[in-house]
Design a protein around this motif. Structure first.
Motif, mmCIF file in Angstrom:
data_model
loop_
_atom_site.group_PDB
_atom_site.id
_atom_site.type_symbol
_atom_site.label_atom_id
_atom_site.label_comp_id
_atom_site.label_asym_id
_atom_site.label_seq_id
_atom_site.Cartn_x
_atom_site.Cartn_y
_atom_site.Cartn_z
ATOM 1 N N MET A 1 121.397 3.629 41.456
ATOM 2 C CA MET A 1 121.089 4.195 40.168
ATOM 3 C C MET A 1 122.347 4.143 39.300
ATOM 4 S SD MET A 1 119.341 7.908 39.523
ATOM 5 C CE MET A 1 119.831 8.365 41.134
ATOM 6 N N ARG A 2 122.223 3.528 38.148
ATOM 7 C CA ARG A 2 123.357 3.434 37.233
ATOM 8 C C ARG A 2 123.062 4.216 35.970
ATOM 9 N NH1 ARG A 2 122.965 -2.808 37.134
ATOM 10 N NH2 ARG A 2 121.143 -1.947 36.150
ATOM 11 N N ARG A 3 124.094 4.585 35.271
ATOM 12 C CA ARG A 3 123.922 5.402 34.082
ATOM 13 C C ARG A 3 123.090 4.699 33.016
ATOM 14 N NH1 ARG A 3 128.241 9.001 30.813
ATOM 15 N NH2 ARG A 3 126.742 9.774 29.351
ATOM 16 N N GLY A 4 123.200 3.405 32.890
ATOM 17 C CA GLY A 4 122.448 2.685 31.882
ATOM 18 C C GLY A 4 120.971 2.572 32.184
ATOM 19 N N ASP A 5 120.584 2.840 33.421
ATOM 20 C CA ASP A 5 119.173 2.765 33.797
ATOM 21 C C ASP A 5 118.470 4.034 33.329
ATOM 22 O OD1 ASP A 5 119.760 0.413 35.071
ATOM 23 O OD2 ASP A 5 119.865 1.302 37.063
ATOM 24 N N THR A 6 117.552 3.897 32.384
ATOM 25 C CA THR A 6 116.857 5.063 31.866
ATOM 26 C C THR A 6 115.398 5.090 32.275
ATOM 27 O OG1 THR A 6 116.448 3.896 29.807
ATOM 28 C CG2 THR A 6 118.377 5.348 29.891
ATOM 29 N N MET A 7 114.980 4.185 33.119
ATOM 30 C CA MET A 7 113.595 4.117 33.550
ATOM 31 C C MET A 7 113.429 4.826 34.898
ATOM 32 S SD MET A 7 112.005 2.648 31.137
ATOM 33 C CE MET A 7 110.475 2.092 31.828
ATOM 34 N N PHE A 8 113.549 6.129 34.906
ATOM 35 C CA PHE A 8 113.362 6.904 36.117
ATOM 36 C C PHE A 8 111.898 7.286 36.222
ATOM 37 C CE2 PHE A 8 117.729 7.854 34.779
ATOM 38 C CZ PHE A 8 118.389 7.346 35.868
ATOM 39 N N THR A 9 111.356 7.260 37.416
ATOM 40 C CA THR A 9 109.954 7.606 37.601
ATOM 41 C C THR A 9 109.768 8.922 38.321
ATOM 42 O OG1 THR A 9 109.877 6.320 39.639
ATOM 43 C CG2 THR A 9 109.237 5.197 37.612
ATOM 44 N N SER A 10 110.838 9.467 38.871
ATOM 45 C CA SER A 10 110.712 10.743 39.567
ATOM 46 C C SER A 10 111.851 11.671 39.148
ATOM 47 C CB SER A 10 110.740 10.527 41.077
ATOM 48 O OG SER A 10 111.958 9.956 41.466
ATOM 49 N N TYR A 11 111.668 12.921 39.498
ATOM 50 C CA TYR A 11 112.675 13.928 39.162
ATOM 51 C C TYR A 11 113.930 13.714 39.993
ATOM 52 C CZ TYR A 11 109.354 16.576 36.386
ATOM 53 O OH TYR A 11 108.481 16.976 35.413
ATOM 54 N N LEU A 12 115.082 14.020 39.405
ATOM 55 C CA LEU A 12 116.356 13.854 40.086
ATOM 56 C C LEU A 12 116.814 15.178 40.674
ATOM 57 C CD1 LEU A 12 116.310 11.388 38.097
ATOM 58 C CD2 LEU A 12 118.777 11.569 38.086
ATOM 59 N N THR A 13 117.491 15.092 41.804
ATOM 60 C CA THR A 13 118.141 16.267 42.372
ATOM 61 C C THR A 13 119.445 16.503 41.608
ATOM 62 O OG1 THR A 13 119.421 14.988 43.968
ATOM 63 C CG2 THR A 13 117.225 15.739 44.668
ATOM 64 N N VAL A 14 120.038 17.653 41.829
ATOM 65 C CA VAL A 14 121.328 17.948 41.202
ATOM 66 C C VAL A 14 122.370 16.921 41.652
ATOM 67 C CG1 VAL A 14 123.214 19.630 41.128
ATOM 68 C CG2 VAL A 14 120.852 20.384 40.840
ATOM 69 N N LYS A 15 122.336 16.553 42.918
ATOM 70 C CA LYS A 15 123.288 15.575 43.437
ATOM 71 C C LYS A 15 123.105 14.224 42.745
ATOM 72 C CE LYS A 15 124.824 13.227 47.577
ATOM 73 N NZ LYS A 15 124.574 12.919 48.960
ATOM 74 N N GLN A 16 121.867 13.761 42.620
ATOM 75 C CA GLN A 16 121.615 12.482 41.957
ATOM 76 C C GLN A 16 122.065 12.526 40.503
ATOM 77 O OE1 GLN A 16 117.424 12.480 42.829
ATOM 78 N NE2 GLN A 16 117.640 10.815 44.315
ATOM 79 N N PHE A 17 121.782 13.623 39.814
ATOM 80 C CA PHE A 17 122.179 13.783 38.412
ATOM 81 C C PHE A 17 123.699 13.762 38.285
ATOM 82 C CE2 PHE A 17 123.094 16.148 34.566
ATOM 83 C CZ PHE A 17 122.157 15.672 33.666
ATOM 84 N N SER A 18 124.384 14.468 39.182
ATOM 85 C CA SER A 18 125.849 14.524 39.119
ATOM 86 C C SER A 18 126.462 13.152 39.382
ATOM 87 C CB SER A 18 126.404 15.558 40.103
ATOM 88 O OG SER A 18 126.211 15.153 41.442
ATOM 89 N N GLU A 19 125.883 12.406 40.310
ATOM 90 C CA GLU A 19 126.382 11.055 40.600
ATOM 91 C C GLU A 19 126.120 10.109 39.432
ATOM 92 O OE1 GLU A 19 124.428 10.111 44.279
ATOM 93 O OE2 GLU A 19 125.873 11.263 45.466
ATOM 94 N N LEU A 20 124.971 10.255 38.806
ATOM 95 C CA LEU A 20 124.611 9.414 37.671
ATOM 96 C C LEU A 20 125.594 9.575 36.516
ATOM 97 C CD1 LEU A 20 122.489 7.523 36.307
ATOM 98 C CD2 LEU A 20 121.358 9.610 35.531
ATOM 99 N N PHE A 21 125.983 10.821 36.237
ATOM 100 C CA PHE A 21 126.863 11.101 35.105
ATOM 101 C C PHE A 21 128.331 11.249 35.500
ATOM 102 C CE2 PHE A 21 122.751 12.280 33.361
ATOM 103 C CZ PHE A 21 122.805 11.619 32.136
ATOM 104 N N GLY A 22 128.631 11.156 36.793
ATOM 105 C CA GLY A 22 130.025 11.226 37.238
ATOM 106 C C GLY A 22 130.655 12.592 37.067
ATOM 107 N N VAL A 23 129.872 13.636 37.306
ATOM 108 C CA VAL A 23 130.387 15.002 37.212
ATOM 109 C C VAL A 23 130.106 15.722 38.527
ATOM 110 C CG1 VAL A 23 130.104 15.129 34.709
ATOM 111 C CG2 VAL A 23 128.234 15.858 36.195
ATOM 112 N N SER A 24 130.678 16.895 38.696
ATOM 113 C CA SER A 24 130.481 17.651 39.929
ATOM 114 C C SER A 24 129.124 18.347 39.933
ATOM 115 C CB SER A 24 131.587 18.692 40.096
ATOM 116 O OG SER A 24 131.442 19.706 39.115
ATOM 117 N N LYS A 25 128.647 18.636 41.130
ATOM 118 C CA LYS A 25 127.389 19.370 41.254
ATOM 119 C C LYS A 25 127.533 20.765 40.663
ATOM 120 C CE LYS A 25 126.637 19.001 45.646
ATOM 121 N NZ LYS A 25 126.038 19.036 46.987
#
Length: 64
Positions: free
Chosen positions: A1-25
């Motif tokens: 999953m890369r930040r430029g990919d905006t075609m998500f089909t399911s909900y993200l976990t906090v961990k996935q969201f943090s990895e996507l945006f490069g921030v801490s949980k």
């Protein structure tokens, strides 16, 4: 999953969201608690962030 990919089909976990945006949980949890990031709470500690919210956050200056 890369930040430029905006075609998500399911909900993200906090961990996935943090990895996507490069921030801490812990920052994601703070943003959820403050209302800057909308999330659905599952159980006592689990959150899910919708694909629409990911797109919305990408367009705002919420993250450092």
């Amino acid at each position: 999953m890369r930040r430029g990919d905006t075609m998500f089909t399911s909900y993200l976990t906090v961990k996935q969201f943090s990895e996507l945006f490069g921030v801490s949980k812990s920052l994601v949890y703070r943003l959820v608690k403050s209302g800057d990031v909308q999330a659905i709470r599952l159980g006592s500690k689990n959150y899910r962030i919708s694909p629409n919210e990911v797109q919305f956050v990408e367009g705002r200056k919420v993250l450092p």
